[in-house]
Design a protein around this motif. Structure first.
Motif, PDB file in Angstrom:
ATOM      1  N   HIS A   1       0.941  -1.180  -0.101  1.00 31.74           N
ATOM      2  CA  HIS A   1       0.222  -0.028   0.217  1.00 31.74           C
ATOM      3  C   HIS A   1       0.771   1.566   0.044  1.00 31.74           C
ATOM      4  CE1 HIS A   1      -3.288  -3.028   0.784  1.00 31.74           C
ATOM      5  NE2 HIS A   1      -2.842  -2.841   2.077  1.00 31.74           N
ATOM      6  N   ASP A   2       1.987   1.366   0.767  1.00 36.33           N
ATOM      7  CA  ASP A   2       2.541   2.536   1.201  1.00 36.33           C
ATOM      8  C   ASP A   2       3.340   3.047  -0.079  1.00 36.33           C
ATOM      9  OD1 ASP A   2       1.463   2.897   3.640  1.00 36.33           O
ATOM     10  OD2 ASP A   2       3.214   2.123   4.644  1.00 36.33           O
TER      11      ASP A   2
ATOM     12  N   VAL B   1       1.180   4.018  -3.344  1.00 36.22           N
ATOM     13  CA  VAL B   1       0.941   5.456  -3.071  1.00 36.22           C
ATOM     14  C   VAL B   1       2.067   6.420  -3.196  1.00 36.22           C
ATOM     15  CG1 VAL B   1       0.007   7.252  -1.383  1.00 36.22           C
ATOM     16  CG2 VAL B   1      -1.054   5.180  -1.391  1.00 36.22           C
ATOM     17  N   GLN B   2       3.146   5.781  -2.701  1.00 34.57           N
ATOM     18  CA  GLN B   2       4.294   6.776  -2.913  1.00 34.57           C
ATOM     19  C   GLN B   2       4.673   6.840  -4.214  1.00 34.57           C
ATOM     20  OE1 GLN B   2       7.956   5.212  -0.872  1.00 34.57           O
ATOM     21  NE2 GLN B   2       9.342   6.707  -2.015  1.00 34.57           N
TER      22      GLN B   2
ATOM     23  N   ARG C   1       2.115   9.281  -6.135  1.00 34.77           N
ATOM     24  CA  ARG C   1       2.602  10.365  -5.790  1.00 34.77           C
ATOM     25  C   ARG C   1       3.841  11.400  -6.299  1.00 34.77           C
ATOM     26  NH1 ARG C   1       1.002  10.283   0.653  1.00 34.77           N
ATOM     27  NH2 ARG C   1      -1.255  10.709   0.400  1.00 34.77           N
TER      28      ARG C   1
ATOM     29  N   GLU D   1      -7.196   3.444   6.672  1.00 35.22           N
ATOM     30  CA  GLU D   1      -6.036   4.297   6.150  1.00 35.22           C
ATOM     31  C   GLU D   1      -6.085   4.763   4.814  1.00 35.22           C
ATOM     32  OE1 GLU D   1      -1.345   5.460   6.761  1.00 35.22           O
ATOM     33  OE2 GLU D   1      -2.375   3.816   7.784  1.00 35.22           O
ATOM     34  N   LEU D   2      -5.948   3.550   4.084  1.00 36.63           N
ATOM     35  CA  LEU D   2      -5.886   3.696   2.353  1.00 36.63           C
ATOM     36  C   LEU D   2      -7.010   4.142   1.917  1.00 36.63           C
ATOM     37  CD1 LEU D   2      -4.279   3.057   0.000  1.00 36.63           C
ATOM     38  CD2 LEU D   2      -5.239   0.700  -0.069  1.00 36.63           C
TER      39      LEU D   2
ATOM     40  N   ARG E   1      -8.910   6.371   3.267  1.00 40.18           N
ATOM     41  CA  ARG E   1      -8.926   7.892   3.690  1.00 40.18           C
ATOM     42  C   ARG E   1      -8.034   8.519   2.393  1.00 40.18           C
ATOM     43  NH1 ARG E   1      -8.519   6.178   9.037  1.00 40.18           N
ATOM     44  NH2 ARG E   1     -10.428   6.634  10.260  1.00 40.18           N
ATOM     45  N   ILE E   2      -6.897   7.760   2.181  1.00 38.26           N
ATOM     46  CA  ILE E   2      -5.960   8.321   1.039  1.00 38.26           C
ATOM     47  C   ILE E   2      -6.555   8.223  -0.296  1.00 38.26           C
ATOM     48  CG2 ILE E   2      -3.622   8.015  -0.045  1.00 38.26           C
ATOM     49  CD1 ILE E   2      -2.706   6.728   2.463  1.00 38.26           C
ATOM     50  N   CYS E   3      -7.561   7.408  -0.369  1.00 40.20           N
ATOM     51  CA  CYS E   3      -8.083   7.371  -1.754  1.00 40.20           C
ATOM     52  C   CYS E   3      -9.059   8.319  -1.909  1.00 40.20           C
ATOM     53  CB  CYS E   3      -8.819   5.991  -1.938  1.00 40.20           C
ATOM     54  SG  CYS E   3      -7.707   4.466  -2.483  1.00 40.20           S
TER      55      CYS E   3
ATOM     56  N   GLU F   1      -9.021  11.199  -0.540  1.00 44.46           N
ATOM     57  CA  GLU F   1      -8.529  12.357  -0.581  1.00 44.46           C
ATOM     58  C   GLU F   1      -7.782  12.768  -1.878  1.00 44.46           C
ATOM     59  OE1 GLU F   1      -5.187  12.093   2.257  1.00 44.46           O
ATOM     60  OE2 GLU F   1      -6.341  12.441   4.041  1.00 44.46           O
ATOM     61  N   ASN F   2      -7.635  11.708  -2.778  1.00 43.70           N
ATOM     62  CA  ASN F   2      -7.008  11.876  -4.115  1.00 43.70           C
ATOM     63  C   ASN F   2      -8.099  11.478  -5.098  1.00 43.70           C
ATOM     64  OD1 ASN F   2      -3.771  12.171  -4.014  1.00 43.70           O
ATOM     65  ND2 ASN F   2      -4.559  10.795  -2.125  1.00 43.70           N
TER      66      ASN F   2
END
Length: 308
Positions: A186-187, A190-191, A194, A212-213, A215-217, A219-220
């Motif tokens: 996952h990390d 995402v890295q 970005r 957590e993932l 929330r990242i989705c 946001e993006n």
């Protein structure tokens, strides 16, 4: 719509093939059951299967693409995205989308296949062909691509990362959706997104993260596509993610012939099994089933465009 397809070769799913989160024959440590599960009750509003591998076979019967789509349509799954994971299956994808307009396509070199292509000195040529196949008007996505830290290790990871970055570039230059394969990574996924700059539309196929993932989705603006794994008893992380996911970012898929929903885990999967997952999603989210179907159908069109 064309009701017949030219001869197509079916491949038995291997442990490392396609996007299998687990080999069907080893699912839950149980003996393989080759019979297809019973058809579910039809959905009140039609949806689409966002990710399937129609060139893989895992049943007693060799089911044609047309028959598979007919079975899906009978229970309210009116279309599907056929996904390539190497050159052979990506070529199949283009052939299939030309033959049946209920399909859109995605083409790519799977992250677990990228090291093998690189080891033969063939990765760049393979990526060049993927780009040409992706120019077909009914191919709407580059995928599945991404990172897989479960099956690939050591030096192979560098080839995965390079391939992932190249797929991102192709998707951006062609204006196509990016379908992500993310297993135990996952990390890092995402890295890379970005660092490279994500395409306008990104789908986390067979979403496997947690809150957590999700929330990242959110946001993006990245889509989260839930598969049969959502119904598994040990999938609390997925159910928590669904409750956080923005409604306009939710999708549904089978990843067939893999990841058959509970209670048929370990048996062959197919697009007609989507209603089992949709009903589970509606129950967990406490949403009206018809309303959820409408949301999922609209999200799919937003992610990939029209099937017409």
């Amino acid at each position: 719509m064309c009701n017949s397809l030219p001869p197509l070769s079916y491949r038995a799913p291997e442990e490392d093939a396609g996007s299998a989160e687990e080999a069907p024959e080893k699912s839950a440590g149980k003996k393989t059951h080759k019979e297809y599960p019973p058809a579910p009750e039809p959905l009140p509003v039609p949806v689409m299967d966002n990710h399937t591998h129609l060139d893989f076979r895992h049943g007693l019967l060799e089911v044609s693409v047309t028959d598979a789509l007919d079975a899906a349509a009978a229970v309210g799954v009116q279309g599907a995205v056929q996904v390539g994971c190497d050159l052979e299956s990506s070529r199949f994808t283009v052939q299939a989308v030309e033959a049946d307009r209920r399909l859109l396509g995605a083409v790519a070199i799977h992250p677990n296949d990228a090291p093998a292509y690189a080891g033969r000195g063939e990765l760049e040529d393979a990526l060049a062909e993927i780009e040409e196949l992706a120019r077909h008007p009914r191919v709407r996505a580059i995928g599945e691509t991404g990172l897989d830290f479960f099956r690939t290790h050591g030096d192979g990871l560098a080839h995965q990362r390079h391939s992932f970055r190249r797929h991102i570039d192709i998707a951006k230059r062609l204006g196509l959706t990016l379908q992500i394969h993310d297993r135990d990574a996952h990390d890092d996924v995402v890295q890379v997104l970005r660092e490279e700059g994500a395409p306008e539309k990104v789908v986390f196929h067979c979403f496997s993260g947690g809150a957590e993932l999700a929330r990242i989705c959110n946001e993006n603006g990245w889509y989260m596509s839930f598969a049969g794994t959502f119904t598994f008893k040990n999938a609390d992380n997925l159910r928590k993610a669904l409750l956080i996911a923005e409604p306009e970012l939710m999708l549904v898929e089978t990843d067939s012939p893999f990841l058959t929903p509970h209670p048929y885990r370990g048996r062959p999967n197919a697009s007609y099994m989507v209603p089992y997952t949709v009903r589970s999603m509606a129950e967990v989210a406490e949403k009206d089933l018809a309303g959820l179907c409408e949301q999922l159908a609209g999200n799919t069109l937003a992610a990939y465009g029209s099937w017409d």
